[in-house]
Design an enzyme around this catalytic site. Structure first.
Site, PDB file in Angstrom:
ATOM      1  N   ALA A  81       0.895  -1.128   0.027  1.00 23.81           N
ATOM      2  CA  ALA A  81       0.079  -0.190  -0.003  1.00 23.81           C
ATOM      3  C   ALA A  81       0.907   1.275   0.131  1.00 23.81           C
ATOM      4  O   ALA A  81       0.719   2.177  -0.783  1.00 23.81           O
ATOM      5  CB  ALA A  81      -0.882  -0.044   1.143  1.00 23.81           C
ATOM      6  N   GLU A  82       1.853   1.204   0.841  1.00 27.41           N
ATOM      7  CA  GLU A  82       2.726   2.579   0.699  1.00 27.41           C
ATOM      8  C   GLU A  82       3.506   2.659  -0.304  1.00 27.41           C
ATOM      9  O   GLU A  82       3.546   3.651  -0.883  1.00 27.41           O
ATOM     10  CB  GLU A  82       3.738   2.572   2.196  1.00 27.41           C
ATOM     11  CG  GLU A  82       4.404   3.768   2.306  1.00 27.41           C
ATOM     12  CD  GLU A  82       5.055   4.031   3.526  1.00 27.41           C
ATOM     13  OE1 GLU A  82       5.832   5.009   3.650  1.00 27.41           O
ATOM     14  OE2 GLU A  82       4.620   3.317   4.483  1.00 27.41           O
ATOM     15  N   THR A  83       3.909   1.552  -0.779  1.00 27.95           N
ATOM     16  CA  THR A  83       4.537   1.530  -2.036  1.00 27.95           C
ATOM     17  C   THR A  83       3.728   2.496  -3.385  1.00 27.95           C
ATOM     18  O   THR A  83       4.339   3.244  -3.917  1.00 27.95           O
ATOM     19  CB  THR A  83       5.050   0.232  -2.490  1.00 27.95           C
ATOM     20  OG1 THR A  83       6.057  -0.272  -1.803  1.00 27.95           O
ATOM     21  CG2 THR A  83       5.677   0.260  -4.071  1.00 27.95           C
TER      22      THR A  83
END
Length: 144
Positions: free
Chosen positions: A60-62
């Site tokens: 998700a953060e990527t």
């Protein structure tokens, strides 16, 4: 957009980073939408054999970081994570998860992205929200 030319410049492909280690591949990437996939296999499992929540959060953060970077890079800026939250909704033991990220807010110094992960059947696996700081690009730096 899978199977063709990479949708990201070489420096954002993640070679030698966590992105490569987790097997994340980008299917679509722009400053307003990013779609990426990650295989669910032993390297992303927790001890019970399910997709590790941390691997979902890393995906998700990527997605959010790449989207925010693509939105601000023309201004000589990068995006770095400030905060992320996630709700893990369904266990996955194998196959592929697909993450789709879209911005909720794109400001001068902050971006907020919503990311939804689904399994191969399209069933929700995780929903996440990531807040990123927009900062001047360090020499040779990308998103993170």
């Amino acid at each position: 957009m899978s199977g063709g030319a990479p949708v990201l410049p070489d420096e954002l492909q993640g070679r030698g980073t966590l992105v490569e280690h987790l097997g994340i591949i980008f299917l679509e990437a722009s400053g307003t939408r990013v779609v990426a996939q990650m295989p669910v296999e032993s390297r992303v499992h927790q001890p019970m054999g399910l997709l590790h929540g941390g691997a979902s959060v890393a995906l998700a953060e990527t997605v959010a970081s790449v989207g925010a970077y693509l939105n601000v890079c023309a201004r000589g800026m990068v995006a770095v994570g400030l905060e992320i939250n996630a709700n893990h909704l369904r266990g996955v033991t194998s196959g592929t998860v697909t993450a789709t990220g879209t911005p909720i807010f794109q400001g001068r110094t902050t971006e907020v992205w919503s990311i939804e992960l689904v399994d191969e059947r399209g069933k929700p696996v995780c929903v996440s929200r990531c807040t990123l700081a927009v900062i001047p690009a360090p020499q040779g730096g990308q998103s993170g």
